[in-house]
Design a protein around this motif. Structure first.
Motif, PDB file in Angstrom:
ATOM      1  N   ARG A   9       0.814  -1.214   0.000  1.00 32.08           N
ATOM      2  CA  ARG A   9       0.000   0.000   0.000  1.00 32.08           C
ATOM      3  C   ARG A   9       0.847   1.263   0.000  1.00 32.08           C
ATOM      4  NH1 ARG A   9      -5.204  -0.505   2.028  1.00 32.08           N
ATOM      5  NH2 ARG A   9      -5.003   1.404   3.271  1.00 32.08           N
ATOM      6  N   ARG A  10       2.166   1.118   0.050  1.00 33.49           N
ATOM      7  CA  ARG A  10       3.051   2.268   0.168  1.00 33.49           C
ATOM      8  C   ARG A  10       3.781   2.602  -1.126  1.00 33.49           C
ATOM      9  NH1 ARG A  10       1.023   4.819   3.153  1.00 33.49           N
ATOM     10  NH2 ARG A  10       2.868   6.128   3.397  1.00 33.49           N
ATOM     11  N   ARG A  11       3.563   1.814  -2.175  1.00 30.25           N
ATOM     12  CA  ARG A  11       4.303   2.070  -3.420  1.00 30.25           C
ATOM     13  C   ARG A  11       3.438   1.716  -4.628  1.00 30.25           C
ATOM     14  NH1 ARG A  11       7.126  -3.027  -1.883  1.00 30.25           N
ATOM     15  NH2 ARG A  11       8.775  -1.784  -0.904  1.00 30.25           N
ATOM     16  N   GLY A  12       3.917   2.148  -5.819  1.00 32.71           N
ATOM     17  CA  GLY A  12       3.224   1.831  -7.064  1.00 32.71           C
ATOM     18  C   GLY A  12       2.120   2.827  -7.384  1.00 32.71           C
ATOM     19  N   PRO A  13       1.453   2.630  -8.532  1.00 29.21           N
ATOM     20  CA  PRO A  13       0.355   3.526  -8.923  1.00 29.21           C
ATOM     21  C   PRO A  13      -0.778   3.471  -7.907  1.00 29.21           C
ATOM     22  CG  PRO A  13       1.061   2.144 -10.766  1.00 29.21           C
ATOM     23  CD  PRO A  13       1.714   1.586  -9.547  1.00 29.21           C
ATOM     24  N   PHE A  14      -1.574   4.516  -7.866  1.00 28.14           N
ATOM     25  CA  PHE A  14      -2.741   4.549  -6.975  1.00 28.14           C
ATOM     26  C   PHE A  14      -3.722   3.442  -7.352  1.00 28.14           C
ATOM     27  CE2 PHE A  14      -1.593   9.164  -6.560  1.00 28.14           C
ATOM     28  CZ  PHE A  14      -1.338   9.138  -5.188  1.00 28.14           C
ATOM     29  N   LYS A  15      -4.285   2.801  -6.320  1.00 28.05           N
ATOM     30  CA  LYS A  15      -5.256   1.727  -6.522  1.00 28.05           C
ATOM     31  C   LYS A  15      -6.516   2.023  -5.725  1.00 28.05           C
ATOM     32  CE  LYS A  15      -2.383  -1.242  -4.750  1.00 28.05           C
ATOM     33  NZ  LYS A  15      -1.221  -0.334  -4.559  1.00 28.05           N
ATOM     34  N   VAL A  16      -7.603   1.365  -6.116  1.00 33.58           N
ATOM     35  CA  VAL A  16      -8.842   1.472  -5.341  1.00 33.58           C
ATOM     36  C   VAL A  16      -8.569   1.025  -3.905  1.00 33.58           C
ATOM     37  CG1 VAL A  16     -11.181   0.540  -5.049  1.00 33.58           C
ATOM     38  CG2 VAL A  16     -10.346   1.150  -7.341  1.00 33.58           C
ATOM     39  N   GLY A  17      -9.034   1.796  -2.943  1.00 31.36           N
ATOM     40  CA  GLY A  17      -8.805   1.488  -1.529  1.00 31.36           C
ATOM     41  C   GLY A  17      -7.617   2.206  -0.932  1.00 31.36           C
ATOM     42  N   ASP A  18      -6.751   2.803  -1.781  1.00 30.21           N
ATOM     43  CA  ASP A  18      -5.610   3.562  -1.271  1.00 30.21           C
ATOM     44  C   ASP A  18      -6.090   4.866  -0.633  1.00 30.21           C
ATOM     45  OD1 ASP A  18      -3.779   1.728  -2.085  1.00 30.21           O
ATOM     46  OD2 ASP A  18      -2.994   2.894  -3.769  1.00 30.21           O
ATOM     47  N   GLN A  19      -5.361   5.294   0.369  1.00 28.14           N
ATOM     48  CA  GLN A  19      -5.586   6.631   0.911  1.00 28.14           C
ATOM     49  C   GLN A  19      -4.751   7.632   0.128  1.00 28.14           C
ATOM     50  OE1 GLN A  19      -5.325   6.958   5.234  1.00 28.14           O
ATOM     51  NE2 GLN A  19      -7.536   6.713   5.138  1.00 28.14           N
ATOM     52  N   VAL A  20      -5.346   8.766  -0.163  1.00 22.40           N
ATOM     53  CA  VAL A  20      -4.679   9.813  -0.935  1.00 22.40           C
ATOM     54  C   VAL A  20      -4.697  11.103  -0.122  1.00 22.40           C
ATOM     55  CG1 VAL A  20      -4.718  11.196  -3.047  1.00 22.40           C
ATOM     56  CG2 VAL A  20      -5.350   8.789  -3.131  1.00 22.40           C
ATOM     57  N   GLN A  21      -3.576  11.784  -0.100  1.00 21.50           N
ATOM     58  CA  GLN A  21      -3.496  13.099   0.541  1.00 21.50           C
ATOM     59  C   GLN A  21      -3.295  14.152  -0.532  1.00 21.50           C
ATOM     60  OE1 GLN A  21      -1.274  14.198   4.416  1.00 21.50           O
ATOM     61  NE2 GLN A  21       0.126  14.833   2.814  1.00 21.50           N
ATOM     62  N   LEU A  22      -4.265  15.039  -0.658  1.00 17.17           N
ATOM     63  CA  LEU A  22      -4.176  16.146  -1.608  1.00 17.17           C
ATOM     64  C   LEU A  22      -3.614  17.376  -0.901  1.00 17.17           C
ATOM     65  CD1 LEU A  22      -7.633  15.932  -3.437  1.00 17.17           C
ATOM     66  CD2 LEU A  22      -5.441  14.943  -4.168  1.00 17.17           C
ATOM     67  N   THR A  23      -2.763  18.110  -1.587  1.00 20.27           N
ATOM     68  CA  THR A  23      -2.227  19.367  -1.060  1.00 20.27           C
ATOM     69  C   THR A  23      -2.620  20.485  -2.009  1.00 20.27           C
ATOM     70  OG1 THR A  23      -0.325  18.191  -0.128  1.00 20.27           O
ATOM     71  CG2 THR A  23      -0.161  20.583  -0.305  1.00 20.27           C
ATOM     72  N   ASP A  24      -3.291  21.510  -1.464  1.00 19.64           N
ATOM     73  CA  ASP A  24      -3.738  22.614  -2.320  1.00 19.64           C
ATOM     74  C   ASP A  24      -2.642  23.678  -2.411  1.00 19.64           C
ATOM     75  OD1 ASP A  24      -3.798  24.244  -0.058  1.00 19.64           O
ATOM     76  OD2 ASP A  24      -5.985  24.317   0.070  1.00 19.64           O
ATOM     77  N   ALA A  55      -2.877   6.187 -11.731  1.00 16.61           N
ATOM     78  CA  ALA A  55      -1.887   7.247 -11.937  1.00 16.61           C
ATOM     79  C   ALA A  55      -0.731   7.076 -10.959  1.00 16.61           C
ATOM     80  CB  ALA A  55      -2.535   8.617 -11.744  1.00 16.61           C
ATOM     81  N   PRO A  56       0.480   7.525 -11.312  1.00 13.85           N
ATOM     82  CA  PRO A  56       1.607   7.415 -10.384  1.00 13.85           C
ATOM     83  C   PRO A  56       1.464   8.385  -9.223  1.00 13.85           C
ATOM     84  CG  PRO A  56       2.263   8.628 -12.335  1.00 13.85           C
ATOM     85  CD  PRO A  56       0.879   8.112 -12.601  1.00 13.85           C
ATOM     86  N   GLU A  57       2.028   7.992  -8.092  1.00  6.62           N
ATOM     87  CA  GLU A  57       2.054   8.880  -6.940  1.00  6.62           C
ATOM     88  C   GLU A  57       2.861  10.124  -7.296  1.00  6.62           C
ATOM     89  OE1 GLU A  57       2.938   8.518  -2.121  1.00  6.62           O
ATOM     90  OE2 GLU A  57       3.502   6.895  -3.486  1.00  6.62           O
ATOM     91  N   GLY A  58       2.422  11.278  -6.790  1.00  6.45           N
ATOM     92  CA  GLY A  58       3.066  12.530  -7.142  1.00  6.45           C
ATOM     93  C   GLY A  58       2.419  13.189  -8.345  1.00  6.45           C
ATOM     94  N   SER A  59       1.236  12.711  -8.734  1.00  4.47           N
ATOM     95  CA  SER A  59       0.511  13.328  -9.848  1.00  4.47           C
ATOM     96  C   SER A  59      -0.187  14.599  -9.377  1.00  4.47           C
ATOM     97  CB  SER A  59      -0.535  12.355 -10.401  1.00  4.47           C
ATOM     98  OG  SER A  59       0.076  11.214 -10.975  1.00  4.47           O
ATOM     99  N   VAL A  60      -0.563  15.433 -10.347  1.00  4.18           N
ATOM    100  CA  VAL A  60      -1.324  16.649 -10.075  1.00  4.18           C
ATOM    101  C   VAL A  60      -2.669  16.535 -10.773  1.00  4.18           C
ATOM    102  CG1 VAL A  60      -1.453  19.150 -10.458  1.00  4.18           C
ATOM    103  CG2 VAL A  60       0.709  18.103  -9.766  1.00  4.18           C
ATOM    104  N   VAL A  61      -3.731  16.814 -10.035  1.00  2.00           N
ATOM    105  CA  VAL A  61      -5.077  16.802 -10.620  1.00  2.00           C
ATOM    106  C   VAL A  61      -5.666  18.199 -10.525  1.00  2.00           C
ATOM    107  CG1 VAL A  61      -5.560  14.372 -10.167  1.00  2.00           C
ATOM    108  CG2 VAL A  61      -6.049  16.070  -8.406  1.00  2.00           C
ATOM    109  N   ARG A  62      -6.570  18.504 -11.437  1.00  2.00           N
ATOM    110  CA  ARG A  62      -7.230  19.806 -11.432  1.00  2.00           C
ATOM    111  C   ARG A  62      -8.734  19.626 -11.257  1.00  2.00           C
ATOM    112  NH1 ARG A  62      -4.513  24.323 -12.692  1.00  2.00           N
ATOM    113  NH2 ARG A  62      -2.342  24.061 -13.378  1.00  2.00           N
TER     114      ARG A  62
END
Length: 295
Positions: A9-24, A55-62
């Protein structure tokens, strides 16, 4: 060889069930769990979870409001500060000190009393690994349930090294040959006799207390029980710095006092602790002083 619990759960592309932290753009954090077909909403617009899945971790979404958010998995320090709470959490700065100065190692057998919301339990489990043992004791069932949910949410399910008991440590402790004992409770001195029997020679006792009166009684009680080397008390503080061009200065706010830590090494049975080399200040102990457990 299978991966350690929670590692996938700590590496690789984002998967369903992963926790995501967004930074504005202002540095504010928003944490959520990825679900297919769902949307994340803010006052600056929304975007579909599906945009991050794969998507890979460290992506930017709008968002629909054209505001950019950086998407990363929350670190454990981020997670414990945002987890649902029953009791106060052990802050990352103190958890880090405990892991280092209590020398929590892979495979260690650890007893913890005072689970609270599961913050320190999560740090300890990641340090001891699947081959270690963490037996946590919590007096309150409601706190234990919150801690269990928080720990399992972080690791993605039950951790094989964790055992959680609801009840008083001194009444329920059955563990033997324990490497480390961590006491996060109001009166750790009440448990010293029980945990001292469980600790191996050279093992480490670590107590986390909030006030100076608790600190004084804890240290004096450890000295009085007579099977530990001289206890070491301290606290830690964190001050961030602002660095931008030539403007380099400390932040106006800091993480100050959260608690005191005390560590002590268990002596071999029958061994008396060496005499203290440093004499206390004159008047530190008055003529009427009878020890920490009197009066």
């Amino acid at each position: 060889m299978s991966e350690p619990t929670g590692a996938a759960r700590r590496r690789g592309p984002f998967k369903v069930g992963d926790q995501v932290q967004l930074t504005d753009p202002k540095g504010r954090h928003y944490t959520f769990t990825l679900e297919a077909g769902k949307n994340f909403h803010t006052h600056k617009g929304s975007f579909p979870h599906d945009e991050l899945i794969g998507a890979p971790e460290g992506s930017v979404v709008r968002t629909t409001g054209n505001v950019a958010y950086l998407a990363l998995r929350p670190l454990l320090p981020d997670y414990v500060l945002s987890m649902p709470r029953g009791a106060a959490v052990v802050y990352p700065k103190d958890a880090g000190q405990i892991l280092a100065f209590a020398d929590i190692f892979p495979g260690a057998r650890v007893v913890e009393a005072g689970v609270g919301s599961g913050s320190l339990s999560s740090f300890l489990l990641r340090a001891v690994g699947d081959s270690g043992m963490l037996h946590s004791y919590e007096r309150r069932e409601d706190f234990a349930e919150i801690a269990k949910a928080n720990v399992e949410r972080y690791f993605g399910g039950p951790h094989p090294a964790w055992r959680l008991t609801v009840g008083d440590l001194q009444d329920n402790l059955t563990d033997a040959d324990v490497d480390r004992v961590i006491l996060d409770m109001l009166a750790p001195w009440e448990c010293l006799e029980a945990v001292s029997k469980a600790l191996v020679p050279g093992g480490i006792l670590c107590c986390y207390v909030a006030t100076t009166t608790q600190l004084a009684r804890t240290v004096e009680s450890i000295r009085e029980i007579g099977c530990y080397a001289e206890p070491q008390p301290w606290e830690s503080m964190i001050r961030n710095w602002h660095v931008e061009g030539l403007a380099v200065r400390p932040d106006h706010r800091m993480i100050g006092h959260t608690g005191f830590l005390v560590t002590a090494r268990r002596l071999a049975d029958g061994v008396e602790p060496p005499m203290r080399r440093r004499r206390p200040a004159k008047g530190a102990y008055g003529e009427d002083y009878e020890g920490p457990n009197k009066g």
